[in-house]
Design an enzyme around this catalytic site. Structure first.
Site, short mmCIF file in Angstrom:
data_model
loop_
_atom_site.label_atom_id
_atom_site.label_comp_id
_atom_site.label_asym_id
_atom_site.label_seq_id
_atom_site.Cartn_x
_atom_site.Cartn_y
_atom_site.Cartn_z
N ASP A 1 -11.25 2.28 4.45
CA ASP A 1 -11.25 0.69 4.26
C ASP A 1 -12.88 0.83 4.10
O ASP A 1 -12.95 -0.08 3.55
CB ASP A 1 -10.48 0.08 5.13
CG ASP A 1 -9.75 -0.65 5.11
OD1 ASP A 1 -8.93 -0.87 3.80
OD2 ASP A 1 -8.39 -0.78 5.96
N LYS B 1 0.74 -1.15 0.10
CA LYS B 1 0.43 0.11 0.22
C LYS B 1 1.11 1.01 0.02
O LYS B 1 0.70 2.18 -0.95
CB LYS B 1 -0.74 -0.09 1.62
CG LYS B 1 -2.35 -1.09 0.73
CD LYS B 1 -2.79 -1.05 2.95
CE LYS B 1 -3.91 -2.27 2.10
NZ LYS B 1 -4.11 -3.23 3.73
N GLN C 1 -4.89 -1.63 10.00
CA GLN C 1 -4.43 -3.53 9.10
C GLN C 1 -5.03 -4.28 9.75
O GLN C 1 -4.96 -4.38 11.37
CB GLN C 1 -2.90 -3.49 9.27
CG GLN C 1 -2.27 -4.53 8.28
CD GLN C 1 -3.25 -4.74 6.55
OE1 GLN C 1 -3.13 -3.76 5.84
NE2 GLN C 1 -3.23 -5.56 6.12
#
Ligand code: NAD
Length: 292
Positions: free
Chosen positions: A119, A52, A96
């Site tokens: 997200d 990312k 994450q």
């Protein structure tokens, strides 16, 4: 059979983002900024976060990684999240997953400012998705919608079968495909571990989306001739013939299913790449919303 080329599509999306970011910087604006919080040292998570960061750099988005020890307390993690929630220089951030087992992931996700939740996992953004309101859509399903759109695949009135009902892939995917959008407007069946007659239902799909988490689960007898097949799964299988000692496979038996499908995503080179591109799109969106 035609390949839905995740590499090509993600490169297109990234080129669009890069051009937009460059134009904004030329006009005197600062670069968009994505932060990632990584708790612990899970190898797969480290790889995802590194990828990312690399992709952010490639399009001109600033990225910052917050690494936290796996033994931190919930309060310490909350402090980091609050810091990022309140930092005007951070447009969006991700925590994450998976988190170490002492954490309640839903509780942690709920601490994120929904306007920075790139997200799309926060309940506010999931609620907006269900209601068809503008918010952040989870990157994997959002990337799949880009694949369908950019490949010109007809979805209106088609039967779309999604296998898997996770909060981050299967469930949002099923909602997106049922909305009055294009791609979308499909008749959706959501299958899961308790579904009876899975094979028959899958074989009736015009569009089959596999997000099961089991290597090569979808076999050719579960697929209709001419179906569009989207493979979300990623698995490392040992393979001594490869220099790395492993190879990546999906939830679909690609070699056999590709003989019947009209369109299919490969693994690697498919959904994994458009997922990252969609995260970058969400970051740019958060940045633009913040600067309104
Ligand atoms: P998950 O484990 O949270 O969910 C799997 C789902 O599959 C569950 O809802 C379950 O009901 C269903 N399922 C399990 N066994 C089944 C069976 N026998 N029959 C029917 N349904 C069954 O997984 P997830 O997070 O949705 O991820 C799915 C896969 O996609 C994994 O391989 C994961 O690594 C991969 N993934 C890839 C990306 C990407 O960027 N490419 C992103 C997220 C997840």
């Amino acid at each position: 059979m035609k390949l839905i080329d995740g590499k090509l599509i993600s490169e297109q999306i990234k080129a669009e983002i890069k051009a937009e970011v460059a134009a904004m910087i030329d006009n005197g604006a600062r670069a968009p900024h994505l932060a990632a919080v990584l708790v612990g040292d899970d190898p797969a998570s480290q790889t995802y976060v590194a990828s990312k960061e690399k992709n952010c750099q490639s399009v001109g988005i600033t990225s910052t990684l917050y690494r936290l020890d796996k033994s931190i307390t919930e309060k310490e993690l909350e402090n980091t999240i609050n810091f990022l929630n309140n930092d005007p220089e951070i447009d969006g951030f991700i925590v994450q997953l998976p988190l170490p087992e002492q954490f309640d992931e839903q509780k942690i996700i709920s601490m994120i400012n929904p306007d920075k939740d790139v997200d799309g996992f926060h309940p506010v953004n999931v609620g907006k998705l269900v209601l068809g309101q503008d918010g952040f859509v989870s990157a994997t399903p959002a990337g799949i919608m880009e694949m369908l759109k950019r490949s010109g695949i007809e979805t209106v009135g088609k039967h779309c079968v999604v296998i898997g009902r996770s909060n981050i892939v299967g469930t949002p995917m099923s909602i997106l495909m049922s909305r009055t959008t294009n791609p979308g407007n499909s008749t959706v069946t959501l299958c899961h571990s308790k579904t009876q007659n899975l094979k028959e239902i899958a074989a009736s799909a015009d569009i089959l989306i596999a997000a099961i988490g089991k290597p090569r689960f979808v076999t050719a007898d579960m697929v209709k001739e001419g179906a569009v097949v989207i493979d979300v799964g990623i698995h490392r299988l040992e393979d001594s013939s490869k220099q790395s000692g492993f190879r990546l496979v999906g939830d679909v038996d690609f070699d056999e299913v590709s003989k019947k499908a009209s369109w299919i995503t490969p693994v690697p080179g498919g959904v994994g790449l458009t997922t990252i591109a969609a995260l970058l799109q969400n970051t740019l969106k958060a940045y633009k919303k913040a600067s309104l």
